[in-house]
Design a protein around this motif. Structure first.
Motif: not given
Ligand code: ADP
Length: 489
Positions: A13, A261, A304, A308, A323, A404, A408
């Protein structure tokens, strides 16, 4: 004045560029979001030119923050895996959209190959399953359906995201590191070479594929006309492999789970490439000096991205982080479960055409129960994988988490409760980027090997199980019913 390793993290993303000091501290970073294209149900595409332009912009931003190109020791790359890009070798310009790892357009091709009895051979040679997730069927589909690729003739080049990035950075080097190559389903993971029979099976000419390389060492030099500085590229690995390294899972048996993701759990199996009896994957976790190290992997497609979806499409929350409080203030899930098969089900079920389900609703259910059920689903999906790893001899004594979603803390505690193992969360959660920095640090001679480079890793916080066995059993029965329904449907 400090010098830095520059890491480019090409996520699904977003693109990030980060500066690491040789002792592993993140000095500065830049980030740009990446547009997601969904042209038809099941199709997911990226614009590779946008990936490149975003990368270049982030790189230039952090080089300026570092104080100039001479402050950069080397570059380490890590990337979303399996996503496949088609470009013209003469210009480096993409010929079509990139087909993203989440894309399911080749379900029918994969089912036909399964019916023809090819899955065992594919599993034996590649460690993977016959599933649209991997690049091979996507390449075969594109060559057949996109006339631009035929028209490019001998000028066509194909590669995963790191391969494209290296091509653009260096102005023409067509390579792919062994970890990324191991996710295409065209590589024999024991020999480390492209496999002729697999290339034939998926209708992919070997001539369009990159040369497979180590993950550290001389992986090209940035073209000064493109980047402005002749910086060496010294490390490269797919995101989950980089996270395994950045979590210091360097020994046989050590395990990590990344919740981004999607969610990906890897257990290091040393120099042995094992084959799972439980539909886990075998994958190359790094290759250094031609020596390959392997891991067993369980891939969960939706993690994640479910949060989203709740935020952007269903609009139940305004920010992903909300959340956490919502889940915490409920006593329990109220019997509500989500099976998040929004792009099929991955390990251990491997059901490409499965559809998601929310169940157990009553008038007592609120939107908060649905949000909590979404977070709980991460723990249940991990629980199903834990059973598979244990049966394959890869029992987890502890699990290191990142990505990401692990911001949480409620979700991480629930994971400890459901898995009944100690969970360690690094205080610096960008372990994917850190792993790429460790590879580049070894590749540029700052450290002798990954074991030495592990000094770059910082402190962790532990979460231990607080749930009674009886309670866990009842909760998991509800999940089992829900997932059985989705798998059988
Ligand atoms: P990627 O590297 O796959 O793009 P990331 O490791 O940056 O993804 O994680 C982003 C994902 O984590 C998003 O889909 C977001 O919805 C989810 N996310 C981020 N913070 C939180 C949170 N505090 N609680 C739940 N989900 C979260």
């Amino acid at each position: 004045m400090s010098k830095y390793i520059l890491v480019i993290d090409e996520g699904t993303t977003s693109t990030r560029a980060m500066l690491f000091t040789p002792d592993g501290k993140c000095h500065d970073s830049a980030q740009l979001e990446l547009t997601q294209y969904y042209p038809e149900p099941g199709y997911v595409e990226h614009d590779a030119e946008e990936i490149w332009q975003n990368s270049l912009s982030c790189i230039q931003d952090v080089i300026a923050k570092a104080g100039g190109g001479d402050k950069i020791i080397s570059i380490g790359i890590t990337n979303q895996r399996e996503t496949i890009i088609f470009w013209d070798k003469r210009t480096g310009k993409p010929l079509t959209k990139a087909i993203v790892w989440q894309d399911r357009r080749t379900s029918d091709i994969c089912n036909a190959l399964k019916d023809a009895g090819h899955e065992d051979m594919i599993h034996e040679r590649t460690g993977l399953r016959l599933d649209p997730y991997f690049s091979a069927s996507k390449i075969g589909w594109a060559l057949k359906n996109w006339p631009e690729l035929k028209e490019a003739g001998d000028h066509l080049a194909v590669g995963t995201v790191e391969s494209y990035l290296i091509f653009r950075l260096t102005g023409g080097l067509h390579i792919s590191d062994a970890t990324n190559a191991s996710r295409t389903a065209l590589m024999n993971i024991d020999s480390g070479e492209w496999d002729d029979e697999l290339c034939d099976l998926f209708n992919v000419p070997k001539s369009i594929l990159p040369q497979i390389t180590d993950c550290v060492g001389d992986l090209g030099v940035c073209n000064t006309d493109v980047v402005g500085h002749a910086i060496k590229i010294c490390g490269s690995a797919g995101d989950q492999q980089a996270a395994t390294i950045g979590q210091a899972c360097l020994k046989n048996g050590q395990s990590k789970a990344t919740f981004g993701t999607g969610a990906f759990i890897l257990t290091n199996t040393g120099t042995q490439s094992r084959r799972s009896k439980n539909r886990l994957l075998s994958t190359i976790v790094w290759q250094i000096d031609g020596q390959r190290h392997y891991a067993l992997e369980g891939s969960i497609f939706v993690a994640g991205s479910l949060i989203q979806w709740l935020r952007d499409d269903v609009k139940l929350i305004t920010a992903a982080k909300d959340s956490e409080e919502i889940a915490r203030q409920l006593d329990n899930n109220g019997g509500v479960y989500i099976v998040p098969a929004l792009s099929g089900l991955g390990a251990p079920h491997w059901k490409a055409d499965a559809k998601a389900m929310i169940c157990g609703l009553s008038f007592a259910s609120s939107k908060d129960h649905i949000i909590r059920a979404a977070l709980e689903a991460m723990a249940y999906q991990s629980y199903d994988l834990k059973a598979a790893f244990t049966d394959d001899g890869g029992e987890w004594s502890e699990l290191r988490v990142d990505g990401g979603m692990v911001n949480n803390s409620w979700m991480v505690q629930y994971l400890a409760d459901i898995l009944n193992v100690k969970i360690n969360r690094p205080d610096f959660v960008e372990t994917t980027a850190l792993g790429a920095a460790m590879l580049a640090a070894v590749g540029s001679g700052l450290y002798k090997d990954l074991k030495e480079a592990a000094v770059m890793i910082g402190d962790t916080t532990s979460f231990t199980c607080t749930m009674e066995d009886k309670e866990r059993k009842i909760i998991l029965e509800g999940w089992q019913k829900a997932v059985d329904f989705v798998v059988a449907d």
